[in-house]
Design a protein around this motif. Structure first.
Motif, mmCIF file in Angstrom:
data_model
loop_
_atom_site.group_PDB
_atom_site.id
_atom_site.type_symbol
_atom_site.label_atom_id
_atom_site.label_comp_id
_atom_site.label_asym_id
_atom_site.label_seq_id
_atom_site.Cartn_x
_atom_site.Cartn_y
_atom_site.Cartn_z
ATOM 1 N N ASP A 156 64.273 27.987 5.882
ATOM 2 C CA ASP A 156 65.581 28.324 5.324
ATOM 3 C C ASP A 156 66.291 29.200 6.350
ATOM 4 O O ASP A 156 65.787 30.266 6.713
ATOM 5 C CB ASP A 156 65.408 29.075 3.994
ATOM 6 N N ARG A 157 67.433 28.745 6.829
ATOM 7 C CA ARG A 157 68.181 29.500 7.848
ATOM 8 C C ARG A 157 69.376 30.186 7.203
ATOM 9 O O ARG A 157 70.174 29.554 6.512
ATOM 10 C CB ARG A 157 68.610 28.583 8.988
ATOM 11 N N VAL A 158 69.490 31.472 7.457
ATOM 12 C CA VAL A 158 70.528 32.296 6.839
ATOM 13 C C VAL A 158 71.314 33.004 7.934
ATOM 14 O O VAL A 158 70.721 33.609 8.835
ATOM 15 C CB VAL A 158 69.907 33.349 5.901
ATOM 16 N N THR A 159 72.630 32.934 7.873
ATOM 17 C CA THR A 159 73.482 33.677 8.805
ATOM 18 C C THR A 159 74.273 34.724 8.029
ATOM 19 O O THR A 159 74.971 34.400 7.067
ATOM 20 C CB THR A 159 74.452 32.740 9.547
ATOM 21 N N VAL A 160 74.126 35.972 8.435
ATOM 22 C CA VAL A 160 74.843 37.085 7.811
ATOM 23 C C VAL A 160 75.856 37.610 8.823
ATOM 24 O O VAL A 160 75.513 37.808 9.995
ATOM 25 C CB VAL A 160 73.872 38.206 7.396
ATOM 26 N N ARG A 161 77.087 37.833 8.407
ATOM 27 C CA ARG A 161 78.145 38.271 9.318
ATOM 28 C C ARG A 161 78.396 39.769 9.123
ATOM 29 O O ARG A 161 78.492 40.255 8.003
ATOM 30 C CB ARG A 161 79.412 37.453 9.088
ATOM 31 N N TYR A 162 78.537 40.469 10.256
ATOM 32 C CA TYR A 162 78.713 41.922 10.243
ATOM 33 C C TYR A 162 79.959 42.311 11.051
ATOM 34 O O TYR A 162 80.384 41.579 11.952
ATOM 35 C CB TYR A 162 77.498 42.611 10.855
ATOM 36 N N GLY A 163 80.449 43.505 10.732
ATOM 37 C CA GLY A 163 81.590 44.016 11.490
ATOM 38 C C GLY A 163 81.201 44.396 12.905
ATOM 39 O O GLY A 163 81.975 44.227 13.846
ATOM 40 N N ASN A 164 79.977 44.910 13.083
ATOM 41 C CA ASN A 164 79.486 45.284 14.405
ATOM 42 C C ASN A 164 77.969 45.442 14.354
ATOM 43 O O ASN A 164 77.363 45.430 13.275
ATOM 44 C CB ASN A 164 80.167 46.559 14.917
ATOM 45 N N ALA A 165 77.358 45.612 15.513
ATOM 46 C CA ALA A 165 75.901 45.696 15.603
ATOM 47 C C ALA A 165 75.354 46.967 14.955
ATOM 48 O O ALA A 165 74.199 46.982 14.513
ATOM 49 C CB ALA A 165 75.469 45.618 17.067
ATOM 50 N N PHE A 166 76.158 48.019 14.888
ATOM 51 C CA PHE A 166 75.682 49.254 14.263
ATOM 52 C C PHE A 166 75.413 49.040 12.772
ATOM 53 O O PHE A 166 74.444 49.568 12.220
ATOM 54 C CB PHE A 166 76.693 50.383 14.459
ATOM 55 N N VAL A 167 76.265 48.247 12.108
ATOM 56 C CA VAL A 167 76.073 47.970 10.686
ATOM 57 C C VAL A 167 74.825 47.109 10.501
ATOM 58 O O VAL A 167 74.043 47.313 9.564
ATOM 59 C CB VAL A 167 77.318 47.282 10.097
ATOM 60 N N LEU A 168 74.630 46.146 11.383
ATOM 61 C CA LEU A 168 73.427 45.322 11.330
ATOM 62 C C LEU A 168 72.170 46.182 11.468
ATOM 63 O O LEU A 168 71.217 46.050 10.682
ATOM 64 C CB LEU A 168 73.466 44.266 12.439
ATOM 65 N N MET A 169 72.147 47.050 12.465
ATOM 66 C CA MET A 169 70.957 47.886 12.677
ATOM 67 C C MET A 169 70.727 48.848 11.515
ATOM 68 O O MET A 169 69.587 49.150 11.170
ATOM 69 C CB MET A 169 71.084 48.626 14.016
ATOM 70 N N ARG A 170 71.816 49.309 10.883
ATOM 71 C CA ARG A 170 71.659 50.142 9.683
ATOM 72 C C ARG A 170 70.983 49.345 8.576
ATOM 73 O O ARG A 170 70.067 49.821 7.900
ATOM 74 C CB ARG A 170 73.018 50.638 9.208
ATOM 75 N N ASP A 171 71.416 48.097 8.366
ATOM 76 C CA ASP A 171 70.835 47.268 7.310
ATOM 77 C C ASP A 171 69.353 47.000 7.566
ATOM 78 O O ASP A 171 68.543 47.028 6.633
ATOM 79 C CB ASP A 171 71.583 45.937 7.205
ATOM 80 N N LEU A 172 68.998 46.741 8.802
ATOM 81 C CA LEU A 172 67.589 46.500 9.129
ATOM 82 C C LEU A 172 66.748 47.738 8.820
ATOM 83 O O LEU A 172 65.621 47.629 8.320
ATOM 84 C CB LEU A 172 67.442 46.114 10.602
ATOM 85 N N ARG A 173 67.311 48.894 9.108
ATOM 86 C CA ARG A 173 66.599 50.149 8.814
ATOM 87 C C ARG A 173 66.415 50.319 7.307
ATOM 88 O O ARG A 173 65.319 50.669 6.832
ATOM 89 C CB ARG A 173 67.398 51.325 9.389
ATOM 90 N N ARG A 174 67.460 50.034 6.534
ATOM 91 C CA ARG A 174 67.392 50.212 5.091
ATOM 92 C C ARG A 174 66.544 49.126 4.418
ATOM 93 O O ARG A 174 66.072 49.309 3.302
ATOM 94 C CB ARG A 174 68.805 50.220 4.498
ATOM 95 N N MET A 175 66.341 47.997 5.089
ATOM 96 C CA MET A 175 65.428 46.951 4.596
ATOM 97 C C MET A 175 63.972 47.275 4.896
ATOM 98 O O MET A 175 63.067 46.640 4.358
ATOM 99 C CB MET A 175 65.738 45.602 5.269
#
Length: 307
Positions: free
Chosen positions: A204-223
Motif C-alpha cells: 500500500d503506497r501512501v503519499t502525504v503532502r507537507y508545507g515543509n520538511a520541518f513539519v514532516l520531521m515533527r510528525d515522524l518524531r510524534r509518531m
C-alpha cells in the motif's frame, strides 16, 4: 557456541526505540494516521478469513488494531481474547482491553498458544526479522493465522536523499540517518523462510503532502518513527544542517503549489502456521493433464518455431 558470523548485525537500538515510542505516546493519536490506516487494512483483510480465533495477539499499533476490530462487530465476534502488546509501556497502555509490554525480538509467548497474531507497523524495527517471524510462527497453534503491516523500502526516499545531500554539502560526508526497510518482493519469501505456509504479500503506497520538511520531521518524531539506527551519528549537528535539508527537499521535490510529498510504503504480508490439512503442492511430473490441452493450443517441441 555460535560464532559471530551467526549473529545478525545490530542495526537498531531497541532501548532507544522504547524511549522514542514512550516519548511519542503523549498526544500520539493526533499523529497516528499511518498506524490507523494499517490497522484498518489489517482488519479488512481479517474480515475475509472464515475462521474464529479463541486467543489473538496484536504487536504494535498503540491500540489502533483493537479499535479497528471493535468498529467491525462481525469481526469482533470472531475473536475471543484480544491482547495488544508494545515494547513501550506507555504505548501498550493505549490498548482498549488486555495489554502486554514485550519485545517481539524475545517473544514471551508459549509455543502453540495463540490462534492469531497481527503486527501493526512494528516489525520494521527488528534486528532479526526472520528470527522474529520464526518466534511468531512457534507461538501460533497449527493452522493459526498471521498478518502484518510494516514500512517498506521506498518509505521516505525524498527525506533520505535530502539529508544525504545536505550532509555532503556541509560536512563533506554522508551518514545513514533514515532506517533501511524491507523490500516487498522479499517479504513473502521471508515468511516462507520462517516456516509459514501459503505466504502472500502486497503493498500500500501512501503519499502525504507537507508545507515543509520541518513539519514532516515533527510528525515522524510524534509518531515515534525517527531513526534508531545503532550506527547513527552521535555528534550533534547545527541547525544549518536541517535548514539545508529543508531547502534541498523543496528544490528537488516540491510540487506546483510549493508543498512537498513524503512517500510511505506499507508492506502487508500474511501466512499460516503449518498444518496437515493445508493444501500441498503436487510433485513435479504428477500432472494428469497437459498444459497445451488445458490452454487449447498445439504443443510444440523444443526448437520448433511458431507459424
Amino acid at each position: 557456541m555460535a560464532s559471530s558470523s551467526d549473529t545478525p548485525p545490530l542495526l537498531f537500538d531497541r532501548a532507544l526505540l522504547r524511549q522514542r515510542r514512550t516519548r511519542a505516546a503523549r498526544g500520539y493519536e493526533e499523529f497516528a494516521f499511518l498506524a490507523s490506516r494499517a490497522a484498518d487494512d489489517l482488519a479488512d483483510r481479517l474480515m475475509a478469513v472464515n475462521r474464529t480465533f479463541e486467543r489473538a495477539l496484536v504487536i504494535g499499533g498503540a491500540g489502533a488494531v483493537g479499535r479497528a476490530i471493535a468498529a467491525r462487530p462481525e469481526l469482533a465476534s470472531k475473536i475471543g481474547t484480544l491482547i495488544e502488546a508494545d515494547i513501550s509501556p506507555a504505548m501498550a497502555a493505549k490498548a482498549s482491553g488486555a495489554a502486554l509490554v514485550m519485545d517481539e525480538e524475545r517473544l514471551p509467548i508459549a509455543d502453540e498458544s495463540v490462534d492469531l497474531v497481527l503486527s501493526c507497523l512494528s516489525l520494521h524495527w527488528t534486528n532479526d526479522l526472520v528470527g522474529a517471524l520464526i518466534q511468531i510462527n512457534r507461538a501460533l497453534k497449527p493452522d493459526g493465522f498471521f498478518a502484518c503491516a510494516m514500512l517498506g523500502g521506498a518509505t521516505l526516499t525524498e527525506l533520505r536523499q535530502s539529508l544525504m545531500a545536505a550532509e555532503d554539502e556541509i560536512y563533506g560526508q554522508v551518514s545513514a540517518r533514515v532506517s533501511p526497510f524491507a523490500d516487498t518482493v522479499d517479504l513473502a519469501g521471508l515468511l516462507a523462510r520462517a516456516g509459514f505456509a501459503m505466504p502472500v504479500s502486497d503493498v500500500d503506497r501512501v503519499t502525504v503532502r507537507y508545507g515543509n520538511a520541518f513539519v514532516l520531521m515533527r510528525d515522524l518524531r510524534r509518531m515515534g518513527e525517527t531513526s534508531v539506527l545503532a550506527s547513527r551519528p552521535r555528534t550533534p549537528v547545527h541547525r544549518q544542517f536541517f535548514v539545508k535539508t529543508a531547502q534541498i527537499y523543496s528544490e528537488r521535490f516540491a510540487e506546483a503549489d510549493g508543498r512537498i510529498p513524503a512517500k510511505f510504503e506499507i508492506l502487508h504480508a500474511a501466512g499460516w502456521a503449518p498444518h496437515e490439512s493445508q493444501p500441498k503442492p503436487l510433485r513435479p511430473g504428477s500432472a494428469k493433464v497437459r498444459l497445451a490441452d488445458a490452454l487449447g493450443v498445439k504443443e510444440m517441441g523444443a526448437g520448433e518455431k511458431a507459424g
